[in-house]
Every structure is written in C-alpha cells, then in structure tokens.
Design a protein around this motif. Structure first.
Motif, PDB file in Angstrom:
ATOM      1  N   PHE A  49       0.623  -7.435 -13.932  1.00 34.41           N
ATOM      2  CA  PHE A  49       0.636  -6.286 -14.830  1.00 34.41           C
ATOM      3  C   PHE A  49       0.858  -6.775 -16.261  1.00 34.41           C
ATOM      4  CE2 PHE A  49       0.767  -3.911 -11.086  1.00 34.41           C
ATOM      5  CZ  PHE A  49       0.868  -2.546 -11.322  1.00 34.41           C
ATOM      6  N   SER A  53       3.876  -3.108 -19.505  1.00 36.06           N
ATOM      7  CA  SER A  53       3.629  -2.014 -18.555  1.00 36.06           C
ATOM      8  C   SER A  53       4.901  -1.200 -18.349  1.00 36.06           C
ATOM      9  CB  SER A  53       3.171  -2.579 -17.208  1.00 36.06           C
ATOM     10  OG  SER A  53       3.102  -1.543 -16.250  1.00 36.06           O
ATOM     11  N   ASP A  54       4.736   0.109 -18.222  1.00 37.63           N
ATOM     12  CA  ASP A  54       5.887   0.954 -17.911  1.00 37.63           C
ATOM     13  C   ASP A  54       5.839   1.433 -16.460  1.00 37.63           C
ATOM     14  OD1 ASP A  54       3.837   2.801 -18.011  1.00 37.63           O
ATOM     15  OD2 ASP A  54       4.792   4.095 -19.493  1.00 37.63           O
ATOM     16  N   TYR A  55       5.022   0.794 -15.636  1.00 32.17           N
ATOM     17  CA  TYR A  55       4.912   1.201 -14.232  1.00 32.17           C
ATOM     18  C   TYR A  55       6.186   0.910 -13.454  1.00 32.17           C
ATOM     19  CZ  TYR A  55       2.776   2.333  -9.781  1.00 32.17           C
ATOM     20  OH  TYR A  55       2.499   2.909  -8.575  1.00 32.17           O
ATOM     21  N   TRP A  91       1.727  10.707  -7.388  1.00 33.11           N
ATOM     22  CA  TRP A  91       1.849   9.734  -6.291  1.00 33.11           C
ATOM     23  C   TRP A  91       1.523  10.376  -4.943  1.00 33.11           C
ATOM     24  CZ3 TRP A  91       7.233   7.167  -7.518  1.00 33.11           C
ATOM     25  CH2 TRP A  91       7.114   6.380  -8.680  1.00 33.11           C
ATOM     26  N   ARG A 101       9.251   5.814  -4.418  1.00 34.38           N
ATOM     27  CA  ARG A 101       9.967   4.630  -4.865  1.00 34.38           C
ATOM     28  C   ARG A 101      11.458   4.761  -4.586  1.00 34.38           C
ATOM     29  NH1 ARG A 101       8.178   2.820 -10.598  1.00 34.38           N
ATOM     30  NH2 ARG A 101       6.227   2.706  -9.451  1.00 34.38           N
ATOM     31  N   GLU A 111       8.377   0.052  -4.011  1.00 32.81           N
ATOM     32  CA  GLU A 111       7.396   1.113  -3.895  1.00 32.81           C
ATOM     33  C   GLU A 111       6.968   1.190  -2.437  1.00 32.81           C
ATOM     34  OE1 GLU A 111       4.211   2.445  -6.926  1.00 32.81           O
ATOM     35  OE2 GLU A 111       3.349   0.774  -5.782  1.00 32.81           O
TER      36      GLU A 111
END
Length: 119
Positions: A49, A53-55, A91, A101, A111
């Motif tokens: 990533f 990334s803010d995932y 999701w 999550r 996850e």
C-alpha cells in the motif's frame, strides 16, 4: 522455480504466549511455539500500500487479513467475548466479498474477509 505461497508470518510481541493464546481462542489459529496452522487453499492478496494510505493505522507497517467463512457467526462469537468490531457499510456489499475489522491484544489490525461465493 518460484514462490508457491506464504510460508509464515512472524511478528514481534510484548507477550508472545498470551498473544498466541488469544489467536488460538478467538480465531482458531495455532500461532506460536511449534504449532503449525494448516490453512485451506484459496486466494491470498499480496499488495503493498502507499505509505500515506489511510486503509489501516499509519503506525502499523502491515495489516493482517484473514479469509473466513460464516463471517456473521464469527463476529457474534467475537462480540460475545467482548472484542470490539469495526464495521462499515461499504465493507458489507463489496464485489470482493464482506469485511469486518478487529484488533489483537497488542493493537494489530486484523481484517476478516469472507470472499464472495463462487458461482
């Protein structure tokens, strides 16, 4: 010649025995000592990533994604055990399946992924 799969995931822990027990109790994963986890065959996503990334949390170098079946039943068991669950509407109905999550006792994001049914 080439790679045939992921052979293991190794990570540091402040309390390896307690963390391994948590994974064993709540997710059914033999995670430590001489225990080997015989996982089912299936897809594995290997995806670097972007650094911004803010995932998942910026202070985590990686996020563990686990393939699951019967996501709703697993989430009910985790909730009954007092484990907070993060859910997001996007999701629930993804073309890639369903996601939720949780975090392990040391804060690692996990996850949970139920891939879409194959037709």
């Amino acid at each position: 010649m080439g790679v045939t799969g992921i052979g293991g995931l190794f990570f540091r822990s402040r309390d390896p025995e307690a963390r391994a027990a948590w994974y064993r109790e709540h997710l059914g994963i033999e995670a430590g000592g001489d225990g080997l986890w015989q996982q089912q065959a299936g897809m594995t996503v290997f995806a670097p990533f972007p650094a911004d990334s803010d995932y998942f949390a910026a202070d985590q170098a990686f996020m563990l994604n686990l393939r699951v079946t019967e996501l709703d039943a697993l989430l009910a068991a985790l909730e009954a055990a007092g484990i907070p669950i993060e859910r997001r509407p996007d999701w629930e109905a993804s073309e890639y399946g369903r996601f939720a999550r949780i975090h392990d006792p040391e804060g690692l994001a996990i996850e949970l992924w139920e891939p879409p049914a194959l037709s």
